[in-house]
Motif scaffolding. Structure first.
Motif, PDB file in Angstrom:
ATOM      1  N   ILE A 613       1.667   0.476   4.267  1.00 25.57           N
ATOM      2  CA  ILE A 613       2.326  -0.659   4.932  1.00 25.57           C
ATOM      3  C   ILE A 613       3.801  -0.317   5.110  1.00 25.57           C
ATOM      4  N   HIS A 614       4.366  -0.707   6.260  1.00 25.01           N
ATOM      5  CA  HIS A 614       5.767  -0.398   6.534  1.00 25.01           C
ATOM      6  C   HIS A 614       6.661  -1.219   5.590  1.00 25.01           C
ATOM      7  N   PRO A 615       7.765  -0.628   5.103  1.00 25.89           N
ATOM      8  CA  PRO A 615       8.642  -1.361   4.179  1.00 25.89           C
ATOM      9  C   PRO A 615       9.101  -2.720   4.709  1.00 25.89           C
ATOM     10  N   HIS A 616       9.309  -2.846   6.032  1.00 21.36           N
ATOM     11  CA  HIS A 616       9.738  -4.158   6.568  1.00 21.36           C
ATOM     12  C   HIS A 616       8.648  -5.204   6.365  1.00 21.36           C
ATOM     13  N   ASP A 617       7.404  -4.828   6.677  1.00 20.20           N
ATOM     14  CA  ASP A 617       6.291  -5.773   6.513  1.00 20.20           C
ATOM     15  C   ASP A 617       6.080  -6.096   5.033  1.00 20.20           C
ATOM     16  N   ALA A 618       6.296  -5.098   4.188  1.00 16.00           N
ATOM     17  CA  ALA A 618       6.138  -5.323   2.741  1.00 16.00           C
ATOM     18  C   ALA A 618       7.215  -6.281   2.239  1.00 16.00           C
ATOM     19  N   GLU A 619       8.439  -6.056   2.688  1.00 14.71           N
ATOM     20  CA  GLU A 619       9.545  -6.906   2.237  1.00 14.71           C
ATOM     21  C   GLU A 619       9.314  -8.364   2.668  1.00 14.71           C
ATOM     22  N   ASP A 620       8.854  -8.529   3.911  1.00  9.66           N
ATOM     23  CA  ASP A 620       8.580  -9.894   4.400  1.00  9.66           C
ATOM     24  C   ASP A 620       7.601 -10.629   3.496  1.00  9.66           C
ATOM     25  N   ARG A 621       6.719  -9.866   2.851  1.00  9.44           N
ATOM     26  CA  ARG A 621       5.652 -10.481   2.045  1.00  9.44           C
ATOM     27  C   ARG A 621       5.920 -10.388   0.544  1.00  9.44           C
ATOM     28  N   GLY A 622       7.050  -9.847   0.184  1.00  4.47           N
ATOM     29  CA  GLY A 622       7.378  -9.712  -1.237  1.00  4.47           C
ATOM     30  C   GLY A 622       6.487  -8.702  -1.949  1.00  4.47           C
ATOM     31  N   ILE A 623       6.116  -7.632  -1.228  1.00  4.66           N
ATOM     32  CA  ILE A 623       5.220  -6.615  -1.810  1.00  4.66           C
ATOM     33  C   ILE A 623       6.037  -5.390  -2.187  1.00  4.66           C
ATOM     34  N   ARG A 624       5.838  -4.922  -3.412  1.00  4.24           N
ATOM     35  CA  ARG A 624       6.525  -3.706  -3.852  1.00  4.24           C
ATOM     36  C   ARG A 624       5.564  -2.533  -3.888  1.00  4.24           C
ATOM     37  N   SER A 633      -9.323 -10.144   6.530  1.00  3.34           N
ATOM     38  CA  SER A 633      -9.537 -10.276   7.977  1.00  3.34           C
ATOM     39  C   SER A 633     -10.451 -11.473   8.213  1.00  3.34           C
ATOM     40  N   ARG A 634     -10.815 -11.684   9.490  1.00  2.00           N
ATOM     41  CA  ARG A 634     -11.752 -12.773   9.788  1.00  2.00           C
ATOM     42  C   ARG A 634     -13.116 -12.495   9.164  1.00  2.00           C
ATOM     43  N   THR A 635     -13.401 -11.232   8.837  1.00  2.00           N
ATOM     44  CA  THR A 635     -14.724 -10.835   8.346  1.00  2.00           C
ATOM     45  C   THR A 635     -14.844 -10.878   6.832  1.00  2.00           C
ATOM     46  N   GLY A 636     -13.786 -10.519   6.122  1.00  2.00           N
ATOM     47  CA  GLY A 636     -13.877 -10.465   4.664  1.00  2.00           C
ATOM     48  C   GLY A 636     -12.549 -10.061   4.050  1.00  2.00           C
ATOM     49  N   ALA A 637     -12.580  -9.813   2.744  1.00  2.00           N
ATOM     50  CA  ALA A 637     -11.338  -9.469   2.035  1.00  2.00           C
ATOM     51  C   ALA A 637     -11.629  -8.439   0.951  1.00  2.00           C
ATOM     52  N   THR A 638     -10.605  -7.644   0.646  1.00  2.00           N
ATOM     53  CA  THR A 638     -10.704  -6.699  -0.455  1.00  2.00           C
ATOM     54  C   THR A 638      -9.305  -6.550  -1.067  1.00  2.00           C
ATOM     55  N   ALA A 639      -9.230  -5.808  -2.175  1.00  2.00           N
ATOM     56  CA  ALA A 639      -7.928  -5.606  -2.824  1.00  2.00           C
ATOM     57  C   ALA A 639      -7.682  -4.123  -3.029  1.00  2.00           C
ATOM     58  N   LEU A 640      -6.449  -3.713  -2.832  1.00  2.00           N
ATOM     59  CA  LEU A 640      -6.075  -2.318  -3.067  1.00  2.00           C
ATOM     60  C   LEU A 640      -4.568  -2.236  -3.267  1.00  2.00           C
ATOM     61  N   ARG A 641      -4.100  -1.079  -3.687  1.00  2.00           N
ATOM     62  CA  ARG A 641      -2.669  -0.933  -3.949  1.00  2.00           C
ATOM     63  C   ARG A 641      -1.909  -0.651  -2.652  1.00  2.00           C
ATOM     64  N   ALA A 642      -0.676  -1.128  -2.610  1.00  2.50           N
ATOM     65  CA  ALA A 642       0.167  -0.910  -1.430  1.00  2.50           C
ATOM     66  C   ALA A 642       0.937   0.395  -1.573  1.00  2.50           C
ATOM     67  N   LEU A 643       1.038   1.120  -0.477  1.00  2.00           N
ATOM     68  CA  LEU A 643       1.898   2.297  -0.409  1.00  2.00           C
ATOM     69  C   LEU A 643       2.904   2.048   0.704  1.00  2.00           C
ATOM     70  N   LEU A 644       4.161   1.885   0.324  1.00  2.00           N
ATOM     71  CA  LEU A 644       5.197   1.594   1.323  1.00  2.00           C
ATOM     72  C   LEU A 644       5.610   2.897   2.004  1.00  2.00           C
ATOM     73  N   THR A 645       5.484   2.933   3.323  1.00  2.00           N
ATOM     74  CA  THR A 645       5.785   4.172   4.042  1.00  2.00           C
ATOM     75  C   THR A 645       6.099   3.880   5.500  1.00  2.00           C
ATOM     76  N   ASP A 646       6.976   4.702   6.074  1.00  2.32           N
ATOM     77  CA  ASP A 646       7.236   4.534   7.505  1.00  2.32           C
ATOM     78  C   ASP A 646       6.337   5.436   8.338  1.00  2.32           C
TER      79      ASP A 646
END
Ligand code: SF4
Length: 694
Positions: A613-624, A633-646
């Motif tokens: 995920i781009h750092p700007h989008d992460a910052e908007d969502r409070g994600i580190r 998504s409209r279909t389902g959900a899952t969980a995973l770790r975020a990797l901030l990267t451009d």
């Protein structure tokens, strides 16, 4: 687990992972692999390899291997080990019961691009001649079926035009929707060498892939388009070529259908296809599109390489034809350094398609309604064949949910993890009365199976694979099948159960039958393969040693056909609830759903799927960085770790699908390519939010 020891013998064989098809020497001690050594004489790899082929072989001896056939009455019961005879008998009796009650079309089969040509050929033969329908499909449905459609329509045959060596002659290399460094590492090394020698690079991809960031070789142009806008950008490139008179008029007049060119040129010249118009919707600056078009069209030799980032869209087939249009209008076909080159994901996608695994095509891409072609098969197989196309995988799943498709034989595929909209796939499998899984492990799909038939690894059988450059190569048995039977022998046993008098003693006899039935394979035999090392089809009386570059004098269909490729935006749209676009791909060390590589030491390099995920989008969502996030998504959900990267642009997120605990396809949708139903894995509207772990 990699075993250490002194080899006692070695066997020359072909890597079972990606479509490069590297040749290896499997060094053996008893029934164990000591090491895999890349083979210098291998014509696809010239002695090179990547971390998958070199190190990821431990799965063959992994404790998770299932080596005894198993059955159960219902999916909530425990498995019961049985003899091969009992397991085969169960499949036959169940499929016959289903067909008696619901008709011939209530059962079908799926072939695997991880199996050999001979094995996929036998599965489609079993379905057509034994089950009595054309309900056979292959995992190419979910990857390169648009390549099959697009290249057959424009050029006349469903295959890449060049050999890998051809890249050494390219002056401009256009890579679109592919990440060769991770997906096709050995070919990527070749491509990078050409770039270091001075070839220019154009990358069309939403991500800043490795090629773009190569030290010393800046991508001349990186068109970081929004996912889902390939066709618009390709049409805009064509617009520049036509409007600025960069057309290779001689090639178009001599080699192509001129009426179709006229129609197409009029279409692309329209202002709606101008770089300025397309910039707004694709996010690619008009000047970049213009510069890329001029560079591609102005090259002496320009080659296009593409991957699933082209095909796995609602307009996948359209994009393949748009690529073919570009190559034809600039005359970049039929000689080294040019061409349209699909980089096939799996080792034998090309082969599985060649062998007639599609519900509408017999081997060699002849339509089932073609009476002359069908009669050749009917005469040799001594049976009548259905002239109507059968069900594709998504059609089978929909029919299962609707209650009219109740039995399936799946060889070497894990559709629950690999196909889109996991919940729908699970509902379909659950609705079936007899699910037969033939595999190495109890995969995700096997959770819904009633019969499990042990599969065999590439080390346990003889056969052939066909790589992305149409190169047919031998697979040689290095150890006995752990379950007692090679995959082709299991299909033979099933066929006999269905009353077919199959008497193959060795896969070479299956290849002899393929050669008799398939004009492009007419000159192929194990003797010829052993003598020549490998053969690129077409191989026949006119080309007894094969054909490295296709369409050098004329197209297979006669004149090349230009197709109007109107851009139609996908139905999958971002909005306030799902404002980001997810696209998916692979990592270097893992392979597809990871069933094999996760059971090797390669897991140390890629322990989990992460969300880029781009750092700007992460910052908007409070994600580190490194935090758990919810991907929905409209279909389902899952969980995973975020990797901030451009590497990804703002508005775009990216993940891989190697690990079943992530199940990235829980979130992908049912949208698919209009022509082939190839799923739109590359465009899913999603939201990402912080969460407390899984
Ligand atoms: Fe070669 Fe592909 Fe195997 Fe790597 S995975 S060794 S590039 S065939």
């Amino acid at each position: 687990v990699v075993s250490i020891g002194t080899p006692e013998r070695s066997v020359i064989t072909t890597c079972a992972y990606c479509g490069v098809g590297c040749t290896f020497k499997a060094e053996m001690r008893g029934e164990e692999v000591v090491r895999m050594v890349p083979w210098k004489a291998g014509k696809a790899n010239h002695g090179h390899s990547c971390v998958k082929g070199r190190f990821a072989f431990g799965y063959a001896g992994h404790r998770d291997r299932i080596t005894r056939p198993m059955i159960r009455e219902t999916i909530d019961q425990p498995w019961r080990e049985v003899s091969w005879d009992e397991a085969i008998g169960r499949v036959v009796s169940e499929f016959r019961r289903i067909q008696a009650a619901h008709g011939k079309g209530a059962v079908g089969g799926i072939t695997s691009s991880r199996c050999t040509n001979e094995e996929t050929f036998l599965v489609q033969k079993l379905v057509r001649a034994g089950f009595g329908s054309n309900n056979v499909d292959t995992c190419a449905r979910v990857c390169h079926s648009p390549t099959g459609y697009g290249l057959k329509t424009t050029f006349g045959t469903s295959a890449g035009t060049q050999d890998f060596d051809s890249v050494d002659h390219a002056d401009v290399i256009l890579v679109i929707g592919a990440n060769p460094t991770d997906g096709h590492p050995v070919f990527a090394a070749r491509l990078k060498r050409r770039l270091r020698q001075g070839a220019k690079l154009i990358v069309i991809d939403p991500r800043r892939i490795d090629l773009v960031r190569m030290p010393h070789v800046e991508a001349a142009h990186h068109l970081a388009l929004k996912p889902g806008t390939n066709v618009a950008v390709l049409d805009a490139i064509a617009h520049v070529i036509v409007k600025e008179n960069l057309v290779d008029v001689g090639f178009v007049r001599e080699r192509c259908d001129f009426d179709s060119f006229d129609d197409w040129a009029g279409f692309v010249a329209d202002e709606k296809n101008s770089p300025e118009a397309v910039a707004a919707l694709s996010g690619v600056p008009a000047a970049t599109i213009r510069a890329a078009a001029r560079l591609y069209a102005g090259a002496k030799n320009a080659a296009i390489y593409y991957g699933l980032g082209v095909t796995e869209h609602s307009q996948g087939s359209t994009a393949v034809m748009a690529i073919a249009n570009l190559a034809m209008v600039t005359g970049n076909l039929g000689r080294p350094g040019t061409g349209v080159n699909p980089l096939r994901g799996q080792n034998n996608v090309q082969g599985a398609c060649d062998m007639g695994s599609f519900p509408h095509e017999l081997s060699g891409y002849r339509h089932v309604s073609d009476e002359a072609a069908r009669s050749v098969f009917e005469t040799l197989w001594r049976t009548k064949l259905d002239p109507e196309p059968g069900l594709r995988i998504p059609n089978m799943l929909d029919a299962a949910v609707a209650g009219s498709f109740l039995g399936i034989y799946i060889q070497g595929e894990d559709i629950l993890q690999s196909d889109p909209n996991t919940r729908h796939v699970a509902a379909a499998l659950k609705a079936m009365e007899c699910v037969v899984v033939q595999d190495l492990f109890l995969n995700e799909t096997a959770k819904y199976a009633h019969v499990f038939l042990p599969g065999s690894t590439f080390l346990e059988k003889d056969g052939t694979f066909t790589n992305a450059e149409r190169r047919i190569q031998r697979v040689r048995k290095a150890m006995a099948p752990k379950g007692g039977l090679a995959d082709w022998e299991v299909t033979v046993a099933l066929a006999r159960g269905f009353g077919l008098d199959w008497r193959y003693r060795h896969p070479s006899e299956i290849m002899d039958e393929i050669a008799r039935l398939t004009p492009s394979f007419a000159g192929v035999s194990y003797e010829a393969l052993d003598r020549l090392g490998s053969i690129q089809w077409p191989c026949n009386a006119a080309a007894p040693e094969g054909t490295p570059v296709m369409h050098s004098e004329g197209f297979v269909r006669g004149k090349g056909l230009f197709v109007v490729t109107e851009y139609v935006p996908t139905e999958e749209k971002v909005g306030p609830r799902f404002p980001l676009l997810l696209t998916t791909g692979r990592s270097l060390t893992q392979y597809n759903v990871g069933a094999q590589t996760r059971r090797t030491d390669n897991t140390a390099w890629h322990e989990e799927d992460v969300l880029e995920i781009h750092p700007h989008d992460a910052e908007d969502r409070g994600i580190r960085d490194g935090e758990w996030v919810k991907l929905e998504s409209r279909t389902g959900a899952t969980a995973l770790r975020a990797l901030l990267t451009d590497r990804v642009s703002p508005g775009v997120v990216y993940t891989t699908f190697h690990h079943p605990d992530t199940q990235a396809n829980v979130v992908t949708t049912d949208y698919s390519d209009w022509a082939t139903n190839c799923p739109e894995y590359k465009v899913t509207a999603v939201q990402v939010s912080p969460t407390n772990g899984r």
